[in-house]
Scaffold this motif. Sequence first.
Motif, PDB file in Angstrom:
ATOM      1  N   LYS A  13       0.799  -1.120   0.069  1.00  0.00           N
ATOM      2  CA  LYS A  13       0.011   0.020  -0.016  1.00  0.00           C
ATOM      3  C   LYS A  13       1.031   1.195  -0.043  1.00  0.00           C
ATOM      4  N   LYS A  14       0.386   2.097  -0.689  1.00  0.00           N
ATOM      5  CA  LYS A  14       1.118   3.370  -0.598  1.00  0.00           C
ATOM      6  C   LYS A  14       0.269   4.612  -0.215  1.00  0.00           C
ATOM      7  N   TRP A  17      -0.793   7.167   5.816  1.00  0.00           N
ATOM      8  CA  TRP A  17      -0.861   6.349   6.802  1.00  0.00           C
ATOM      9  C   TRP A  17      -2.122   6.595   7.469  1.00  0.00           C
ATOM     10  N   SER A  18      -2.935   5.313   7.602  1.00  0.00           N
ATOM     11  CA  SER A  18      -4.171   5.438   8.564  1.00  0.00           C
ATOM     12  C   SER A  18      -3.818   5.479  10.162  1.00  0.00           C
ATOM     13  N   GLU A  21      -2.970   1.734  10.890  1.00  0.00           N
ATOM     14  CA  GLU A  21      -1.719   1.315  10.497  1.00  0.00           C
ATOM     15  C   GLU A  21      -0.708   1.776  11.429  1.00  0.00           C
ATOM     16  N   ASP A  22      -0.715   3.145  11.760  1.00  0.00           N
ATOM     17  CA  ASP A  22       0.234   3.954  12.766  1.00  0.00           C
ATOM     18  C   ASP A  22       0.012   2.991  13.992  1.00  0.00           C
ATOM     19  N   LEU A  47       1.354  -5.657   8.020  1.00  0.00           N
ATOM     20  CA  LEU A  47       0.915  -4.476   7.405  1.00  0.00           C
ATOM     21  C   LEU A  47       1.206  -4.637   5.858  1.00  0.00           C
ATOM     22  N   ARG A  49       2.555  -2.790   3.842  1.00  0.00           N
ATOM     23  CA  ARG A  49       3.477  -1.488   3.501  1.00  0.00           C
ATOM     24  C   ARG A  49       4.861  -2.224   3.077  1.00  0.00           C
ATOM     25  N   SER A  53       9.151   2.279   4.051  1.00  0.00           N
ATOM     26  CA  SER A  53       8.153   3.168   4.461  1.00  0.00           C
ATOM     27  C   SER A  53       7.589   3.001   5.750  1.00  0.00           C
ATOM     28  N   CYS A  54       7.769   1.913   6.231  1.00  0.00           N
ATOM     29  CA  CYS A  54       7.519   1.589   7.758  1.00  0.00           C
ATOM     30  C   CYS A  54       8.743   2.206   8.402  1.00  0.00           C
ATOM     31  N   ARG A  57       7.995   6.110   8.353  1.00  0.00           N
ATOM     32  CA  ARG A  57       6.739   6.541   9.422  1.00  0.00           C
ATOM     33  C   ARG A  57       7.424   6.658  10.617  1.00  0.00           C
TER      34      ARG A  57
END
Length: 330
Positions: A13-14, A17-18, A21-22, A47, A49, A53-54, A57
Amino acid sequence: MGRAPCCDKATVKKGPWSPEEDAMLKNYIEEHGTGGNWIALPHKIGLKRCGKSCRLRWLNYLRPNIKHGDFTPEEDSIICSLYISIGSRWSIIAAQLPGRTDNDVKNYWNTKLKKRLLGRRKDRGGGGHHHRSQSTADDLPAGGDGGMNDGGGGERSLSASAMERIQLCMQLQELQNPLAIHHNPLLSQWPSKATTDHNHSNSNSNSSMNNVTVAEHGMSSSIRDNHHLSGQQLESAAAMASPSSGGENSNVVVAIEAELQELLYGGGGSQGRASGGGAIIDGGGGGDGAPQGDVDWWSYDQGKQSPVTCWDFTPETSSIFQDYTTVYDI
DNA sequence: AACCAGAACAACCGCGGTTCG
DNA sequence: CCGAACCGCGGTTGTTCTGGT
């Protein structure tokens, strides 16, 4: 041969972040840590992701003690001075700003500080100061003159940030002394020397001749080796910052420090500031030249919130900054 | 109130360096 | 020693927000 993608772009997923997910990422890392493998992390958590990306974030948003917005004048000053000294080494700059991330600093520079500094010159241009070297961002052309491009297209090897720093340096120096820029041998040599160094920037064992230039300016090997400053960056940092490189350049540094205040906060602004007039680079004579009046922000840090206590001030960055403080005689 | 432009911010991309098998 | 995998960084892009008209 291209690099293999770090993840399957079709399945990850790009985008933003929801909160869910956070929460998943944050909870997992707080419980188990990263496990030293970001790529595997999203799979463990479930996830969809990319590991990169993780990581991003977490580092830029979820990590504890992150500060957002509201940069203080002290932080402005740190960013500007370090940018002029070492260029766009955002991670190093951010390490000096507790709670700030490199991404934050980078964004802040690109959206605010840069405009404040470089943009201001245009205003000045219209306001009666007319100078020989047109050094606004727009004005520095590929074929620019003023001694910056040494015949054979020296600008090829200069990054945008390097050009920016030249502009800032010239701009600040001109404010201090409109004639000085043309008498500064290092600045006038810089493009050609930088080109030479840049060609060898990755060979820290074989390019001894290029390192001589660095050594002459007192740059320590650990900075060079551990942080891969290019010869160009080392050269510029050393040329502009090293007190040992001659009185003339010390003057440049002093000018930069002083004029930063004017550029950032306007004429007389430094008077009203509790701090920020200090210098990362104390060019004013080997450590004795602490800026009078204003609190130097290194002292500020050391007195109240030492970099050592920064949330991400690791032993490694600590040693790097030991080098910097040594080199710059802070 | 609607639209537009610019600013601000978050996230992605690609590259270079490092590590490890 | 070599190549693949991974990490970290800096640059860039995309999206959202905000202020002006």
